[in-house]
Design a protein around this motif. Structure first.
Motif: not given
Length: 237
Positions: A1-7, A15-26, A29-38
């Motif tokens: 399982x991959x764990x993400x962090x947002x304080x 609803x919320x948006x990740x910052x640019x760095x985390x968004x790019x990683x998701x 790098x991880x190739x996540x798409x709409x509908x995927x679960x985090x």
């Protein structure tokens, strides 16, 4: 399982948006798409499940679908007060491993023999966050700003205060003093050890000198040994 962090997320967040760095990683790098679960934590013992609504490398937006309480896996509160090491890499190693083992609070303490008195706090915070995510923990340890030894012991409170210095006489084993104490603070000194005046000051405040074994340990190693000793003892006591 991959764990993400947002304080900033809470049980009220929809609803919320990740910052640019985390968004790019998701997205890249991880190739996540709409509908995927985090799976996300805010570092406050809460786990959130979210579905990606928008997957852009500059802005990944998710909808929160549920949350649950995730209490920390250790049943005590551990505060390590440690002199910063001469090499940043060694202090970062301590932060990483202590977070993996389980720790609640870390305070860099500037001692008479300290060779390093300034830390890159933003960098250190990132190390802790990364270790929390890697070890799948949902409690982010608190990292305090550096403080002078005298100021630290005069302002802090604890159920059990310990100091690991290098003098040979009068020291006890942690197993002999920990008992049912659950709010524990351990002081770890610099490469040159605590000064005589600091050791005397600790005695006046009621801190108990403890041994971490027969070997002479580096600062960061001593701190990890202390963390692990407490973790193992609390499992059996």
């Amino acid at each position: 399982m991959q764990l993400f962090y947002n304080p900033d997320i809470s049980t009220e967040t929809k609803t919320f948006s990740f910052d640019k760095e985390e968004s790019r990683h998701i997205v890249r790098v991880l190739r996540k798409n709409p509908g995927d679960t985090l799976v996300i934590t805010n570092g406050k013992e809460q786990l959130f499940r979210a579905t990606i609504a928008e997957a852009r490398d500059k802005k990944c937006t998710v909808d929160i679908t549920g949350w649950e309480k995730q209490p920390k896996t250790w049943n005590y509160r551990l505060h390590i007060a440690i002199a910063p090491t001469k090499m940043n890499e060694r202090f970062e190693w301590f932060l990483e491993k202590a977070t993996e083992i389980g720790i609640d609070e870390i305070t860099p303490v500037i001692c008479d023999h300290s060779e390093r008195k300034h830390l890159k706090m933003e960098r250190m915070e990132k190390v802790i966050i990364s270790a929390m995510k890697q070890s799948l923990k949902y409690k982010l340890p608190g990292l305090n700003s550096p403080v002078k030894f005298k100021d630290f012991i005069q302002t802090q409170t604890w159920d059990l205060g310990l100091i690991a210095h290098c003098q040979k006489d009068g020291k006890k084993r942690i197993s002999d003093v920990i008992g049912n104490k659950n709010n524990i603070m351990i002081l770890i000194g610099p490469e040159g050890d605590f000064s005589e005046s600091e050791i005397e000051m600790s005695k006046e405040k009621g801190l108990i000198p403890v041994s971490l074994g027969e070997s002479r340990l580096r600062t960061e190693t001593a701190a990890i040994v202390a963390c692990n000793n407490v973790a193992l003892l609390k499992e059996i006591l």
